[in-house]
Write a protein that holds these residues in place. Structure first.
Motif, PDB file in Angstrom:
ATOM      1  N   PRO A 143       0.612  -0.816  -0.049  1.00 48.95           N
ATOM      2  CA  PRO A 143      -0.087   0.428  -0.300  1.00 48.95           C
ATOM      3  C   PRO A 143       1.078   1.102  -0.179  1.00 48.95           C
ATOM      4  O   PRO A 143      -0.003   2.395  -0.473  1.00 48.95           O
ATOM      5  N   ASP A 144       2.061   1.002   0.534  1.00 46.48           N
ATOM      6  CA  ASP A 144       2.805   2.205   0.774  1.00 46.48           C
ATOM      7  C   ASP A 144       3.390   2.988  -0.527  1.00 46.48           C
ATOM      8  O   ASP A 144       4.646   3.256  -0.585  1.00 46.48           O
ATOM      9  N   ALA A 145       3.725   1.670  -2.013  1.00 43.18           N
ATOM     10  CA  ALA A 145       4.286   1.195  -3.336  1.00 43.18           C
ATOM     11  C   ALA A 145       2.799   1.820  -4.210  1.00 43.18           C
ATOM     12  O   ALA A 145       1.660   2.285  -3.637  1.00 43.18           O
ATOM     13  N   THR A 146       3.375   3.036  -5.002  1.00 45.55           N
ATOM     14  CA  THR A 146       2.552   3.529  -6.530  1.00 45.55           C
ATOM     15  C   THR A 146       2.441   1.843  -7.569  1.00 45.55           C
ATOM     16  O   THR A 146       4.007   1.531  -8.097  1.00 45.55           O
ATOM     17  N   VAL A 147       1.746   1.238  -7.779  1.00 51.89           N
ATOM     18  CA  VAL A 147       1.851   0.039  -8.700  1.00 51.89           C
ATOM     19  C   VAL A 147       1.382   0.730  -9.875  1.00 51.89           C
ATOM     20  O   VAL A 147       0.710   0.792 -10.436  1.00 51.89           O
ATOM     21  N   SER A 148       2.203   0.249 -10.852  1.00 50.38           N
ATOM     22  CA  SER A 148       1.349   1.428 -12.488  1.00 50.38           C
ATOM     23  C   SER A 148       1.778   0.269 -13.595  1.00 50.38           C
ATOM     24  O   SER A 148       2.834  -0.514 -13.045  1.00 50.38           O
ATOM     25  N   VAL A 149       0.907  -0.025 -14.454  1.00 52.97           N
ATOM     26  CA  VAL A 149       0.766  -1.329 -15.512  1.00 52.97           C
ATOM     27  C   VAL A 149       0.854  -0.222 -16.886  1.00 52.97           C
ATOM     28  O   VAL A 149       0.199   0.293 -17.463  1.00 52.97           O
ATOM     29  N   ASP A 150       1.827  -0.888 -18.037  1.00 55.56           N
ATOM     30  CA  ASP A 150       1.538  -0.822 -18.778  1.00 55.56           C
ATOM     31  C   ASP A 150       1.135  -1.896 -19.839  1.00 55.56           C
ATOM     32  O   ASP A 150       1.542  -3.484 -19.565  1.00 55.56           O
ATOM     33  N   GLU A 151       0.027  -2.259 -20.225  1.00 50.72           N
ATOM     34  CA  GLU A 151      -0.839  -3.414 -21.015  1.00 50.72           C
ATOM     35  C   GLU A 151       0.548  -3.790 -22.415  1.00 50.72           C
ATOM     36  O   GLU A 151       0.777  -2.868 -22.855  1.00 50.72           O
ATOM     37  N   THR A 152       0.788  -4.828 -22.248  1.00 58.13           N
ATOM     38  CA  THR A 152       1.117  -5.909 -23.726  1.00 58.13           C
ATOM     39  C   THR A 152       0.846  -5.973 -24.886  1.00 58.13           C
ATOM     40  O   THR A 152       0.996  -6.555 -25.736  1.00 58.13           O
ATOM     41  N   GLY A 153      -0.802  -6.001 -24.964  1.00 54.16           N
ATOM     42  CA  GLY A 153      -1.445  -6.586 -25.931  1.00 54.16           C
ATOM     43  C   GLY A 153      -2.280  -7.884 -26.197  1.00 54.16           C
ATOM     44  O   GLY A 153      -2.575  -8.375 -26.926  1.00 54.16           O
ATOM     45  N   ASP A 154      -1.542  -8.246 -25.268  1.00 59.81           N
ATOM     46  CA  ASP A 154      -2.078 -10.276 -25.419  1.00 59.81           C
ATOM     47  C   ASP A 154      -2.818 -10.606 -23.927  1.00 59.81           C
ATOM     48  O   ASP A 154      -3.010 -11.687 -23.605  1.00 59.81           O
ATOM     49  N   GLY A 155      -2.908  -9.555 -23.368  1.00 60.63           N
ATOM     50  CA  GLY A 155      -4.087  -9.661 -22.162  1.00 60.63           C
ATOM     51  C   GLY A 155      -2.782  -9.826 -20.475  1.00 60.63           C
ATOM     52  O   GLY A 155      -3.674  -9.473 -19.404  1.00 60.63           O
ATOM     53  N   GLY A 156      -1.565  -9.165 -20.864  1.00 58.66           N
ATOM     54  CA  GLY A 156      -0.980  -9.321 -19.712  1.00 58.66           C
ATOM     55  C   GLY A 156      -0.289  -8.327 -19.362  1.00 58.66           C
ATOM     56  O   GLY A 156      -0.790  -6.850 -20.073  1.00 58.66           O
ATOM     57  N   VAL A 157       0.351  -7.570 -18.671  1.00 54.64           N
ATOM     58  CA  VAL A 157       1.059  -6.048 -18.466  1.00 54.64           C
ATOM     59  C   VAL A 157       2.337  -5.947 -17.915  1.00 54.64           C
ATOM     60  O   VAL A 157       2.764  -7.560 -17.705  1.00 54.64           O
ATOM     61  N   TRP A 158       2.920  -5.257 -17.882  1.00 53.93           N
ATOM     62  CA  TRP A 158       4.658  -5.351 -17.189  1.00 53.93           C
ATOM     63  C   TRP A 158       3.718  -3.962 -16.247  1.00 53.93           C
ATOM     64  O   TRP A 158       3.215  -3.378 -15.978  1.00 53.93           O
ATOM     65  N   VAL A 159       4.456  -4.175 -15.190  1.00 56.25           N
ATOM     66  CA  VAL A 159       4.131  -3.303 -14.040  1.00 56.25           C
ATOM     67  C   VAL A 159       5.833  -3.008 -13.388  1.00 56.25           C
ATOM     68  O   VAL A 159       6.418  -4.104 -13.385  1.00 56.25           O
ATOM     69  N   LEU A 160       4.988  -1.841 -12.900  1.00 51.71           N
ATOM     70  CA  LEU A 160       6.930  -1.189 -12.409  1.00 51.71           C
ATOM     71  C   LEU A 160       5.507  -0.977 -10.456  1.00 51.71           C
ATOM     72  O   LEU A 160       4.535  -0.514 -10.035  1.00 51.71           O
ATOM     73  N   VAL A 161       6.730  -1.481  -9.522  1.00 50.07           N
ATOM     74  CA  VAL A 161       6.425  -1.049  -7.805  1.00 50.07           C
ATOM     75  C   VAL A 161       7.645   0.026  -7.702  1.00 50.07           C
ATOM     76  O   VAL A 161       8.064  -0.764  -7.907  1.00 50.07           O
ATOM     77  N   ASP A 162       7.016   1.226  -7.081  1.00 48.25           N
ATOM     78  CA  ASP A 162       7.486   1.844  -6.943  1.00 48.25           C
ATOM     79  C   ASP A 162       7.327   2.722  -5.542  1.00 48.25           C
ATOM     80  O   ASP A 162       6.664   3.121  -5.585  1.00 48.25           O
ATOM     81  N   SER A 163       8.082   2.116  -4.029  1.00 48.27           N
ATOM     82  CA  SER A 163       9.401   1.545  -4.466  1.00 48.27           C
ATOM     83  C   SER A 163       8.907   0.100  -3.413  1.00 48.27           C
ATOM     84  O   SER A 163       8.012   0.213  -2.625  1.00 48.27           O
ATOM     85  N   ILE A 164       9.966  -0.311  -2.893  1.00 50.11           N
ATOM     86  CA  ILE A 164      10.445  -1.145  -1.883  1.00 50.11           C
ATOM     87  C   ILE A 164      11.359  -1.685  -1.345  1.00 50.11           C
ATOM     88  O   ILE A 164      12.589  -1.080  -1.718  1.00 50.11           O
ATOM     89  N   PRO A 165      11.433  -1.217   0.070  1.00 49.51           N
ATOM     90  CA  PRO A 165      12.944  -2.105   0.780  1.00 49.51           C
ATOM     91  C   PRO A 165      13.418  -2.783   0.388  1.00 49.51           C
ATOM     92  O   PRO A 165      13.054  -3.842  -0.028  1.00 49.51           O
ATOM     93  N   VAL A 166      14.780  -2.896   0.010  1.00 48.11           N
ATOM     94  CA  VAL A 166      15.788  -3.606  -0.666  1.00 48.11           C
ATOM     95  C   VAL A 166      16.541  -4.648   1.014  1.00 48.11           C
ATOM     96  O   VAL A 166      17.923  -5.523   1.130  1.00 48.11           O
ATOM     97  N   GLY A 167      16.887  -3.856   2.252  1.00 52.03           N
ATOM     98  CA  GLY A 167      17.774  -4.225   3.304  1.00 52.03           C
ATOM     99  C   GLY A 167      18.814  -3.423   2.744  1.00 52.03           C
ATOM    100  O   GLY A 167      19.303  -2.512   2.211  1.00 52.03           O
TER     101      GLY A 167
END
Length: 134
Positions: free
Chosen positions: A19-43
């Motif tokens: 919930p603290d990240a921005t999730v955006s998508v770009d459709e691939t044209g075949d029913g799928g998507v590219w997802v961008l999750v911005d941002s997550i902790p990496v340690g």
């Protein structure tokens, strides 16, 4: 073509799980998507504390693995050790809908994908946990 219903559900789960990240998508044209999750902790092992994560949810989801995943290209270890392919990292590599975004690839394949317990949000949580333990 519109986004596959299972893929759309996966995107909704990602938004609920991160919930603290921005999730955006770009459709691939075949029913799928590219997802961008911005941002997550990496340690604490890395010189940066957070990263965006990109990955493709294929139209065959949930029967297909979410693989590979990509993070920011400037990911570096605090101890100066290289991020090496045999440890699951590949730098530099391009990703994204047009293949034009510089990134670090994370090779964290899930063998024997089972749709009843594997999800895009679950995969991202596993990858985040893996990064936090490096």
């Amino acid at each position: 073509m519109t986004i596959n219903a299972d893929v759309a559900h996966a995107v909704d789960e990602l938004r609920a799980t991160f919930p603290d990240a921005t999730v955006s998508v770009d459709e691939t044209g075949d029913g799928g998507v590219w997802v961008l999750v911005d941002s997550i902790p990496v340690g604490n092992a890395f010189t940066v504390q957070h990263s965006w994560v990109r990955f493709r949810i294929p139209f065959t989801y949930p029967e297909a693995d979410i693989y590979p995943l990509f993070v920011r290209p400037d990911l570096r270890r605090n101890d100066g050790a290289e991020l090496r392919p045999e440890n699951g990292f590949q730098q530099p590599i391009m990703c994204g809908p047009q293949g034009d975004i510089a990134s670090t690839q994370l090779s964290r394949i899930t063998r024997n994908v089972r749709s009843e317990w594997n999800s895009a949000a679950g995969k991202l949580l596993k990858v985040q946990q893996w990064l936090e333990t490096q």
